[in-house]
Design a protein around this motif. Structure first.
Motif, mmCIF file in Angstrom:
data_model
loop_
_atom_site.group_PDB
_atom_site.id
_atom_site.type_symbol
_atom_site.label_atom_id
_atom_site.label_comp_id
_atom_site.label_asym_id
_atom_site.label_seq_id
_atom_site.Cartn_x
_atom_site.Cartn_y
_atom_site.Cartn_z
ATOM 1 N N ALA A 151 42.959 41.642 37.206
ATOM 2 C CA ALA A 151 42.043 41.841 38.333
ATOM 3 C C ALA A 151 40.640 42.183 37.842
ATOM 4 O O ALA A 151 39.640 41.668 38.358
ATOM 5 C CB ALA A 151 42.564 42.941 39.256
ATOM 6 N N ALA A 152 40.559 43.029 36.825
ATOM 7 C CA ALA A 152 39.249 43.406 36.277
ATOM 8 C C ALA A 152 38.560 42.189 35.661
ATOM 9 O O ALA A 152 37.333 42.036 35.760
ATOM 10 C CB ALA A 152 39.418 44.502 35.227
ATOM 11 N N THR A 153 39.334 41.308 35.052
ATOM 12 C CA THR A 153 38.762 40.096 34.461
ATOM 13 C C THR A 153 38.177 39.188 35.540
ATOM 14 O O THR A 153 37.057 38.673 35.400
ATOM 15 C CB THR A 153 39.847 39.337 33.670
ATOM 16 N N GLN A 185 30.958 37.688 38.871
ATOM 17 C CA GLN A 185 29.521 37.915 38.729
ATOM 18 C C GLN A 185 28.776 36.589 38.515
ATOM 19 O O GLN A 185 27.614 36.462 38.901
ATOM 20 C CB GLN A 185 29.246 38.847 37.546
ATOM 21 N N LYS A 186 29.455 35.628 37.906
ATOM 22 C CA LYS A 186 28.791 34.362 37.594
ATOM 23 C C LYS A 186 29.309 33.189 38.415
ATOM 24 O O LYS A 186 28.613 32.177 38.566
ATOM 25 C CB LYS A 186 28.941 34.041 36.103
ATOM 26 N N TYR A 187 30.557 33.311 38.897
ATOM 27 C CA TYR A 187 31.165 32.190 39.606
ATOM 28 C C TYR A 187 31.802 32.683 40.900
ATOM 29 O O TYR A 187 32.119 33.879 41.054
ATOM 30 C CB TYR A 187 32.230 31.513 38.740
ATOM 31 N N HIS A 188 32.011 31.745 41.800
ATOM 32 C CA HIS A 188 32.721 32.032 43.041
ATOM 33 C C HIS A 188 34.179 31.626 42.827
ATOM 34 O O HIS A 188 34.505 30.441 42.773
ATOM 35 C CB HIS A 188 32.104 31.242 44.202
ATOM 36 N N ILE A 189 35.058 32.627 42.664
ATOM 37 C CA ILE A 189 36.461 32.365 42.364
ATOM 38 C C ILE A 189 37.241 32.258 43.673
ATOM 39 O O ILE A 189 37.350 33.219 44.429
ATOM 40 C CB ILE A 189 37.080 33.478 41.492
ATOM 41 N N GLN A 190 37.759 31.075 43.924
ATOM 42 C CA GLN A 190 38.549 30.837 45.135
ATOM 43 C C GLN A 190 40.008 30.529 44.831
ATOM 44 O O GLN A 190 40.862 30.697 45.697
ATOM 45 C CB GLN A 190 37.969 29.653 45.928
ATOM 46 N N ASP A 191 40.271 30.076 43.609
ATOM 47 C CA ASP A 191 41.613 29.591 43.291
ATOM 48 C C ASP A 191 42.101 30.139 41.954
ATOM 49 O O ASP A 191 41.373 30.113 40.956
ATOM 50 C CB ASP A 191 41.621 28.062 43.218
ATOM 51 N N LEU A 192 43.333 30.617 41.961
ATOM 52 C CA LEU A 192 43.994 31.094 40.748
ATOM 53 C C LEU A 192 45.337 30.368 40.641
ATOM 54 O O LEU A 192 46.077 30.270 41.623
ATOM 55 C CB LEU A 192 44.222 32.609 40.830
ATOM 56 N N TYR A 212 45.543 41.792 45.404
ATOM 57 C CA TYR A 212 44.141 41.628 45.026
ATOM 58 C C TYR A 212 43.598 40.284 45.510
ATOM 59 O O TYR A 212 42.491 40.211 46.063
ATOM 60 C CB TYR A 212 44.008 41.730 43.499
ATOM 61 N N CYS A 213 44.374 39.220 45.296
ATOM 62 C CA CYS A 213 43.926 37.894 45.723
ATOM 63 C C CYS A 213 43.781 37.827 47.236
ATOM 64 O O CYS A 213 42.813 37.250 47.759
ATOM 65 C CB CYS A 213 44.912 36.831 45.225
ATOM 66 N N HIS A 214 44.727 38.423 47.935
ATOM 67 C CA HIS A 214 44.644 38.424 49.406
ATOM 68 C C HIS A 214 43.383 39.148 49.874
ATOM 69 O O HIS A 214 42.662 38.666 50.762
ATOM 70 C CB HIS A 214 45.894 39.100 49.984
ATOM 71 N N ASN A 215 43.083 40.288 49.272
ATOM 72 C CA ASN A 215 41.920 41.087 49.681
ATOM 73 C C ASN A 215 40.599 40.434 49.298
ATOM 74 O O ASN A 215 39.560 40.737 49.907
ATOM 75 C CB ASN A 215 41.998 42.484 49.065
ATOM 76 N N ASN A 216 40.632 39.544 48.289
ATOM 77 C CA ASN A 216 39.398 38.914 47.824
ATOM 78 C C ASN A 216 39.318 37.427 48.175
ATOM 79 O O ASN A 216 38.512 36.701 47.605
ATOM 80 C CB ASN A 216 39.267 39.107 46.307
ATOM 81 N N LEU A 217 40.156 37.016 49.127
ATOM 82 C CA LEU A 217 40.133 35.639 49.642
ATOM 83 C C LEU A 217 40.308 34.609 48.521
ATOM 84 O O LEU A 217 39.660 33.566 48.493
ATOM 85 C CB LEU A 217 38.825 35.371 50.405
ATOM 86 N N ILE A 218 41.211 34.939 47.590
ATOM 87 C CA ILE A 218 41.542 34.022 46.497
ATOM 88 C C ILE A 218 42.938 33.476 46.751
ATOM 89 O O ILE A 218 43.874 34.235 47.032
ATOM 90 C CB ILE A 218 41.493 34.739 45.132
ATOM 91 N N GLN A 219 43.074 32.183 46.664
ATOM 92 C CA GLN A 219 44.387 31.564 46.832
ATOM 93 C C GLN A 219 45.068 31.476 45.474
ATOM 94 O O GLN A 219 44.589 30.815 44.562
ATOM 95 C CB GLN A 219 44.246 30.162 47.437
ATOM 96 N N TRP A 220 46.203 32.172 45.356
ATOM 97 C CA TRP A 220 46.962 32.162 44.109
ATOM 98 C C TRP A 220 48.186 31.278 44.289
ATOM 99 O O TRP A 220 49.069 31.578 45.099
ATOM 100 C CB TRP A 220 47.380 33.580 43.725
#
Length: 494
Positions: A84-86, A92-99, A120-128
């Motif tokens: 999550a920290a990574t 900071q540099k990219y918009h992460i949407q997908d893991l 974490y992904c759910h809270n940050n709108l990232i689809q894992w």
């Protein structure tokens, strides 16, 4: 302000390859640019099941992949952090949407980690998106249809690596490394432990299929040739340098021209056997620290630090056990039969809890695969109820599998000068014989720490009586109903 570029991340775990990697395919199919990421997580590095030998194997695998990826002007971002920290730093540099990653059937601690990442992904709108790993299916309640599902999965076409210029470039990853604690990928140049990497994996596979598989099933239990006749592919399967499906296809492709189809089929059947145990662990994770058969929870054993340390170091006074443990400690390898013998010795003859032995062995087996490891240790400990109870006689096995004592001589050099008739049971030498060979048992080499015959009798009596316990028998029925695969052929000719 310019909008950040959208980026898809492939989180590599035990799938350290680029070919036949569904997570990479799924990431590339988003059309976004892709970052390949490996995180050396502190909680795993500190976990008692792992050792520096495992992390070196992973580092070697990453270095090898980086050499391959240089052709595509890219590499893996390898960092010391938490996942999550990574991702937070990458944001900071990219918009992460997908893991993307595979579904890991690992230790309980990695399962808890994955649950945190899901939140974490759910809270940050990232689809894992997690993909199936080597034909192990999540959510199964019994094995109905499992054999055919697994076979169908194995027979699917291999996934080709076609990055289409979507990977982050070497320069872009070099820039990212400035904001991370980057992992030092250096490892010892010389080591008796197998090196990691796709290149090494394919070398072992090619050698095995071209030169060795003809003698595999006949010779794999004989110590003097087992290192050469066994495939030695297990570390590369455990860490994902290639997929089970890649090995399956390689065997399938060679079968039509093989004159020894029976031996080859025996090898491929063990690929299904591997998946069977991992599927069992996926469906019953408590096997990590509790006997799957709950009837054996009543079996209590006292911990002896003295016994356990002697076993770990190869100082039990039983030459065959000591040779195996010293070999394992140094090389990370032991053939299947000898693995069973050292577990039987620990749990039956030393009468120690299998859980303690399982933790130590996980540290030294370079091919530590949780889904196979805990099931096998429990089976050899005689605490499944459904498997045949076998208490190994390490002296008898020594005579049978190392008749000339070459293996013992190599790994227990204190005894190397003895005649073969003494080397398997040096404690039976008379004082005169000990003087003749200039060795004193109990000084230069330890006396046996236990009475083999008495301890074998005790273990046999207790465990055979427990097999008839009502709860053990009830659990047998539950285990078979849940985990026994329905009949089906896995002959690759079909």
């Amino acid at each position: 302000m310019n909008a950040k570029e959208k980026l898809a991340i492939v989180w590599l775990k035990r799938d350290l390859r680029i070919q036949d990697n569904e997570a990479i395919l799924n990431a590339l199919n988003t059309g976004k640019r892709v970052l390949l990421l490996y995180v050396f997580e502190d909680f795993l590095i500190k976990d008692p099941h792992y050792d520096v030998r495992h992390w070196n194997f992973i580092k070697e695998s990453i270095k090898d992949l980086n050499n391959i990826l240089s052709e595509y002007n890219s590499k893996i971002l390898a960092v010391n952090s938490e996942v999550a920290a990574t991702i937070n730093l990458l944001q900071q540099k990219y918009h992460i949407q997908d893991l993307f990653s595979h579904q890991e059937t690992g230790l309980l601690c990695t399962y808890h980690r994955d649950k945190k990442i899901k939140r974490y992904c759910h809270n940050n709108l990232i689809q894992w998106k997690e993909n199936i790993w080597n034909g192990v299916f999540r959510g199964m309640t019994n094995r109905k249809g499992w054999v055919s599902q697994w076979t169908d999965y194995m027979n699917k076409d291999l996934i080709e690596f076609k990055p289409n210029n979507q990977l982050l470039t070497l320069k872009e990853i070099d820039d990212l490394e400035k904001i991370f604690s980057v992992t030092d990928l250096s490892t010892p140049e010389e080591s008796p432990i197998q090196k990691g990497g796709v290149t090494e994996a394919l070398n072992y596979q090619n050698t095995f299929f071209k030169e060795q598989y003809l003698q595999n099933t006949k010779q794999e239990s004989r110590l003097k040739i087992s290192k050469d006749s066994c495939s030695r592919l297990s570390p590369y399967l455990a860490w994902g340098n290639f997929s089970t499906r890649q090995v399956w296809h390689a065997a399938k492709n060679i079968r039509p021209i093989s004159k020894n189809k029976k031996d080859l089929d025996s090898f491929t059947s063990r690929l299904k056997w591997q998946a069977h145990f991992i599927q069992k662990f996926e469906m019953e994770h408590t096997m990590e620290d509790s006997s799957m058969n709950k009837g054996y929870h009543l079996l209590k054993k006292s911990v002896s630090v003295k016994y356990q340390e002697a076993w770990q170091k190869g100082n039990t006074g039983i030459p065959m056990i000591d040779a195996c443990m010293r070999c394992l400690n140094e090389t990370g390898y032991l053939n299947f039969k000898m693995r069973a013998m050292i577990v039987s010795f620990f749990t039956h003859l030393l009468w120690q809890p299998w859980q303690d032995g399982a933790v130590y062995l996980s540290k030294v087996f370079i091919d530590f695969e949780p889904g196979i490891h805990f099931a096998q240790v429990q089976m050899q400990a005689g605490e499944t109820g459904v498997n045949t109870l076998r208490i190994y006689n390490p002296v008898k096995d020594g005579y049978e599998n190392d008749s000339n004592a070459n293996f013992i001589r190599k790994w227990v050099p204190e005894l190397a000068h003895l005649q073969t008739k003494h080397i398997h049971e040096p404690y039976l030498m008379t004082p005169l014989e000990q003087n003749l060979y200039n060795i004193k048992i109990g000084v230069e080499y330890p006396s046996p720490i236990i009475d083999l015959k008495a301890n074998r009798k005790r273990a046999s009596k207790i465990l055979w009586e427990m097999k008839n316990d009502a709860l053990v028998m009830q659990e047998n029925d539950r285990i078979l109903a849940k985990h026994a695969p329905h009949k089906g052929s896995l002959n690759i000719a079909g």
